[in-house]
Design an enzyme around this catalytic site. Structure first.
Site, PDB file in Angstrom:
ATOM      1  CE  LYS A   1       4.568  65.473  32.396  1.00  0.00           C
ATOM      2  NZ  LYS A   1       5.476  66.534  31.951  1.00  0.00           N
TER       3      LYS A   1
ATOM      4  CG  HIS B   1       4.882  58.733  30.960  1.00  0.00           C
ATOM      5  ND1 HIS B   1       5.046  60.103  30.906  1.00  0.00           N
ATOM      6  CD2 HIS B   1       6.085  58.213  31.289  1.00  0.00           C
ATOM      7  CE1 HIS B   1       6.300  60.386  31.189  1.00  0.00           C
ATOM      8  NE2 HIS B   1       6.958  59.267  31.419  1.00  0.00           N
TER       9      HIS B   1
ATOM     10  CD  GLU C   1      14.765  63.773  32.579  1.00  0.00           C
ATOM     11  OE1 GLU C   1      13.759  63.219  32.080  1.00  0.00           O
ATOM     12  OE2 GLU C   1      15.075  64.968  32.350  1.00  0.00           O
TER      13      GLU C   1
ATOM     14  CG  HIS D   1       5.791  62.501  36.127  1.00  0.00           C
ATOM     15  ND1 HIS D   1       4.662  62.282  35.373  1.00  0.00           N
ATOM     16  CD2 HIS D   1       6.746  62.871  35.245  1.00  0.00           C
ATOM     17  CE1 HIS D   1       4.934  62.509  34.099  1.00  0.00           C
ATOM     18  NE2 HIS D   1       6.194  62.864  34.002  1.00  0.00           N
TER      19      HIS D   1
ATOM     20  CE  LYS E   1      14.221  68.563  32.000  1.00  0.00           C
ATOM     21  NZ  LYS E   1      14.213  67.224  31.393  1.00  0.00           N
TER      22      LYS E   1
ATOM     23  NE  ARG F   1      26.951  61.715  44.798  1.00  0.00           N
ATOM     24  CZ  ARG F   1      26.447  60.480  44.826  1.00  0.00           C
ATOM     25  NH1 ARG F   1      25.161  60.303  45.040  1.00  0.00           N
ATOM     26  NH2 ARG F   1      27.223  59.426  44.652  1.00  0.00           N
TER      27      ARG F   1
END
Length: 523
Positions: free
Chosen positions: A179, A209, A247, A271, A367, A499
């Site tokens: 991708k 993946h 992440e 994903h 992120k 958060r």
């Protein structure tokens, strides 16, 4: 292979000691007359060095590759065979539980690795690669796998050159494509059209993946082979489903690439949506790749169009914490200072079919958040007329059963249940029935790239994305992305390490949902 391939339907009926029979088309009587040639295009890049070569070595170390194989790296960078070997040797590791002969295996593997430098659009250079491959194949029937670890704008050039000048004459030729598969419906369709000028759909392996991760693989096993779960897998018992990806770091070096795509294209459209389709699909006719992918496409085509009001976007800003300064997204030198590209997004999606009508499927990806995690959380409905309602007070959410599949880190499956605390009083507690993988299965879990490479070699397509799946996924997200960009909607800012934006909580509350990863007891 221990603790990794046992649950893989691809390997059903295969014992580790019988694994030489696995490669039916390139083993047994024909093994001496055939060879597998793997070419990693973009071999000097980070993905190749950090993921692809280590995954290939792991397969070799575990004896999953056929006896006759050779690996070529191909890129523009001028390197010798020895320089390539030196570059990748530092990234190769042996299984924690199998250190025996590690150095010997590594040396044997590196002897099978070679390099050819060339331009990505040069048929002449691919013809030179073909000559080198033929030399190593030594007249055997060759099966060739090309892994395109390169930017998408040069996919078609490489495929054109490889198909015309470096395809196998007698065996199969397959191409793994990374991708992103376009930026929207139109560019994705154009990329597919161009690839199909030179390849059939059966030759194209679009890799995601995340579909190769152990817990995602286990999702279907958990549902379809346990009577306790399948009857509950519907709107009758499930209140909402959450797909959470976070992440704990920012773009850091990838700002230029990321700014062109954003978190929705980078994580959600592929994903998380792929995992959602696997989660929500009807029981397939069989474990055959086409049967599974047919059911996933039905889910994607049944989804309600995404509305702007059901989406929240955010972007991380600089933050000082514990005496350390964390940079904001636009502080990255490769990112425009006025960028409104989202680094966080939350969305509420709905499936218009009999099984899932009215059930909110919430996605959240970001992120520079407070911790790294990827998980699926299934929150069940409240117990009707719960006899112990008064013991939970007014917050019935605390009494809700919840099934959690933690994809990373520390893979686990756990079910939150209510039980009585030992003692003379009637005090209730919420506990976990916990399958922690590292405790139950001490063997190291194979990396997702190992499973996907093994599947591509075997011609097993169920974990790869078919073109109509891709079309359906982009059809869902393209109108939303175009509206966000046309209206130049500014993302809500959130501090690095927090958060995420407050708007995500309001979005969940709109559907009477509480994010499962925000409780004090989440592991």
């Amino acid at each position: 292979m221990q603790g990794g391939m046992d649950g893989n339907p691809l390997a059903k009926g295969i014992n580790p000691e019988d694994q030489e029979d696995f490669f039916i088309d390139i083993s047994d009587g024909e093994e001496a007359h055939s060879t597998l040639s793997i070419t990693v295009v973009g071999a000097s890049g980070d993905l190749a060095k950090k993921k692809i070569f280590p995954a290939l070595f792991a397969l070799y170390y575990e004896d999953w590759l056929p006896e006759n194989f050779v690996i070529f790296g191909y890129a523009r960078t001028k390197l010798t065979d020895e320089e390539l070997r030196n570059t990748i040797s530092g990234t190769l590791t042996c299984r924690i539980d199998k250190r025996a002969n590690c150095e010997d295996k590594m040396e044997q593997f590196l002897k099978r690795c070679f390099y050819h430098s060339g331009e990505y659009s040069s048929e002449e250079h691919f013809a030179e690669l073909d000559s080198k491959l033929k030399e190593k194949e030594a007249g055997k029937r060759s099966n060739r796998l090309f892994y395109l670890s390169i930017p998408p704008n040069i996919f078609v050039d490489v495929v054109r050159c490889a198909s015309r000048k470096a395809s196998s004459a007698k065996g199969w030729t397959r191409v793994i494509v990374e991708k992103p598969f376009g930026r929207d419906s139109e560019s994705s369709a154009e990329l597919t059209r161009c690839l199909k000028k030179y390849l059939t759909e059966e030759q194209i392996f679009r890799i995601d993946h995340y579909l190769g991760k152990e817990l995602v693989e286990n999702l279907s096993v958990l549902r379809f082979s346990n009577l306790v779960f399948e009857p509950l897998w519907s709107r009758n018992y499930i209140r909402n489903v959450q797909f959470i990806f976070s992440e704990d770091f920012g773009t850091e070096g990838r700002g230029g690439y990321f700014d062109n795509y954003g978190i929705i294209r980078d994580i959600m459209q592929n994903h998380l949506l792929q995992i959602l389709a696997l989660f929500a699909m009807e029981t397939p006719v069989s474990l055959d790749a086409e049967d599974i992918r047919n059911e996933k496409v039905k889910v994607l085509r049944s989804m309600k169009p995404l509305e702007l009001e059901d989406v929240i976007i955010g972007q991380y800003k600089g933050h000082n914490k514990g005496g350390r300064t964390y940079p904001g997204y636009t502080d990255d030198s490769t990112v425009p200072s006025n960028s409104i590209t989202p680094t966080f997004a939350a969305a509420a999606l709905f499936i218009n079919n009999a099984r899932w009508d009215g059930v909110p499927f919430l996605m959240k990806a970001g992120k520079a958040l407070h911790r790294k995690r990827a998980e699926i959380r299934v929150q069940f409905r409240h117990v009707p007329g719960n006899l112990y309602k008064r013991n939970f007070g007014t917050d019935l959410d605390k009494a809700t059963n919840e099934l959690v599949l933690r994809v990373q880190p520390d893979e686990a499956i756990y079910l939150k249940i209510n039980n009585k605390v030992p003692g003379l009083g009637m005090r209730l507690d919420r506990s976990d029935l916990n399958l922690l993988y590292r405790a139950r299965y001490p063997s190291e879990i194979p990396d997702a790239y190992e499973r996907l490479l093994l599947d591509a070699i075997a011609g097993e397509r169920r974990l790869f994305i078919r073109s109509d799946e891709l079309d359906a996924a982009w059809s869902l997200f393209t109108p939303l992305l175009k509206e966000l960009e046309a209206k130049k909607i500014a993302p809500e800012l959130y501090p690095y390490g927090s958060r995420g934006p407050v708007g995500a909580h309001y979005l969940a509350a709109k559907y009477n949902v509480r994010w499962g990863d925000l409780g004090g007891d989440d592991d």
